[in-house]
Scaffold this active site. Structure first.
Site, PDB file in Angstrom:
ATOM      1  N   THR A   1      -2.071   5.451   2.071  1.00 50.58           N
ATOM      2  CA  THR A   1      -3.233   4.566   1.917  1.00 50.58           C
ATOM      3  C   THR A   1      -3.338   3.689   3.152  1.00 50.58           C
ATOM      4  O   THR A   1      -2.337   3.180   3.656  1.00 50.58           O
ATOM      5  CB  THR A   1      -3.089   3.695   0.655  1.00 50.58           C
ATOM      6  OG1 THR A   1      -3.012   4.537  -0.487  1.00 50.58           O
ATOM      7  CG2 THR A   1      -4.267   2.752   0.502  1.00 50.58           C
TER       8      THR A   1
ATOM      9  N   LEU B   1       0.847  -1.192   0.000  1.00 55.86           N
ATOM     10  CA  LEU B   1       0.000   0.000   0.000  1.00 55.86           C
ATOM     11  C   LEU B   1       0.881   1.240   0.000  1.00 55.86           C
ATOM     12  O   LEU B   1       1.966   1.249   0.599  1.00 55.86           O
ATOM     13  CB  LEU B   1      -0.908   0.034   1.234  1.00 55.86           C
ATOM     14  CG  LEU B   1      -1.917  -1.108   1.401  1.00 55.86           C
ATOM     15  CD1 LEU B   1      -2.674  -0.951   2.721  1.00 55.86           C
ATOM     16  CD2 LEU B   1      -2.893  -1.165   0.236  1.00 55.86           C
ATOM     17  N   ASP B   2       0.426   2.305  -0.668  1.00 54.55           N
ATOM     18  CA  ASP B   2       1.143   3.573  -0.606  1.00 54.55           C
ATOM     19  C   ASP B   2       1.186   4.066   0.837  1.00 54.55           C
ATOM     20  O   ASP B   2       0.344   3.690   1.661  1.00 54.55           O
ATOM     21  CB  ASP B   2       0.447   4.630  -1.466  1.00 54.55           C
ATOM     22  CG  ASP B   2       0.496   4.293  -2.951  1.00 54.55           C
ATOM     23  OD1 ASP B   2       1.388   3.535  -3.356  1.00 54.55           O
ATOM     24  OD2 ASP B   2      -0.362   4.802  -3.688  1.00 54.55           O
ATOM     25  N   ARG B   3       2.126   4.937   1.112  1.00 53.85           N
ATOM     26  CA  ARG B   3       2.305   5.437   2.478  1.00 53.85           C
ATOM     27  C   ARG B   3       1.014   6.008   3.065  1.00 53.85           C
ATOM     28  O   ARG B   3       0.655   5.722   4.205  1.00 53.85           O
ATOM     29  CB  ARG B   3       3.402   6.505   2.487  1.00 53.85           C
ATOM     30  CG  ARG B   3       3.593   7.159   3.848  1.00 53.85           C
ATOM     31  CD  ARG B   3       4.697   8.195   3.811  1.00 53.85           C
ATOM     32  NE  ARG B   3       4.817   8.887   5.095  1.00 53.85           N
ATOM     33  CZ  ARG B   3       5.740   9.810   5.372  1.00 53.85           C
ATOM     34  NH1 ARG B   3       6.612  10.147   4.456  1.00 53.85           N
ATOM     35  NH2 ARG B   3       5.779  10.378   6.552  1.00 53.85           N
TER      36      ARG B   3
END
EC number: 5.4.99.-
Length: 297
Positions: free
Chosen positions: A140, A136-138
């Protein structure tokens, strides 16, 4: 340190195969993994040390004692909160908060999910390193899956194990119904971070279904059919509905949280060892709900 051990009983149709062929064709080992267990001399047939060239008979038991894993130089254990939803010797399911990166990077050397996992493993005398399956993106939040060792990671990423991810996003503008976005995605020229849609990019597919909407925002459910970097963020922006809070692909907005409004609310997969279907859910962040209620009045 505890190490992982796996055993297989040779079926009649595999009788006469070499240990190497059995591990590659029946157990789905990679060449690199076979090399590692060979070097460690950790392969046994019927509880006796075995070579890769040895042939196996029907009903023989092949056992592999996986060697301790080597951690990367930048992987330093750090104590920190982990919302663990499930854990066994093969997998670990986490509910990640926003603002915490999954792995350390040149832009963020501080605490991460990966370094917290290492601390968790050390605390329980496990020799594991970190194998992220669904990143997951930071900024998200939501559910993510990590493998506890290299073999389960291979089964989940290159084997027959199913891994499905479902997301909830809050996007700008009114969107109705459901749809499919299949525009290819590639790295944006001149940027090492930003992605863009383009005809010669990598094939990408996102499915979406509207949950509720008003004139300003839409709450949408999404399913990834591919796993490109920033895929949901890029795809939603490409149809004129960027994620709320996404300053990279949308607009700056004063919000009660940092980052884009994207949450992995459901994770479903087949267990890499048992094959058992597994499913987990997670509610959207409370600050989203408060923000949506505020926007309605």
């Amino acid at each position: 340190m505890n190490t992982v051990t796996k055993s297989w009983r040779v079926p009649p149709e595999a009788s006469g195969q070499t240990v190497r062929d059995f591990l590659q064709k029946r157990a789905d080992f990679s060449r690199q993994l076979i090399k590692r267990v060979k070097t460690a001399e950790s392969i046994y047939v019927n509880h006796e040390p075995a070579s890769l060239k040895q042939k196996v008979d029907s009903k023989a038991v092949v056992t592999v004692y996986f060697p301790e894993e080597v951690r990367g130089e930048r992987m330093t254990p750090e104590e920190g909160a982990l919302a663990i939803r499930y854990e066994d010797e093969d997998v670990i399911v986490l509910d990640k908060p926003s603002s915490v990166p999954v792995v350390p990077s040149s832009h963020h050397e501080g605490s991460s999910i990966a370094t917290r996992l290492l601390h968790h493993y050390d605390k329980h005398s496990l020799s594991n390193t970190v194998h992220i399956v669904t990143r997951l993106d930071r900024e998200t939040s939501g559910l993510m899956l990590a493998a506890k060792h290299a073999y389960s990671h291979r089964l989940l990423t290159f084997g027959k194990s199913r891994v499905d991810r479902f997301y909830t996003a809050l996007v700008k503008g009114r969107l109705e119904g459901e749809g499919v976005i299949e525009t290819p995605i590639s790295r944006k020229p001149g940027s090492i971070v930003e992605r863009t849609t383009c005809a010669d990019g990598k094939p990408s597919k996102t499915l979406y279904t509207v949950l509720e909407s008003d004139e300003q925002h839409t709450l949408v459910r999404l399913k990834l059919e591919t796993g490109r970097t920033h895929q949901i963020r890029v795809h939603m922006a490409s149809i004129g509905h960027p994620l709320v809070g996404d300053t990279l692909y949308g607009e700056t907005e004063d919000l009660p949280w940092s980052g884009q409004a994207l949450h992995c609310h459901e994770l479903a997969f087949d267990h890499p060892w048992t094959g058992e279907p597994m499913s987990f859910t997670s509610g959207i962040p409370e600050e989203w709900k408060r923000y949506m209620m505020t926007c309605k009045y």
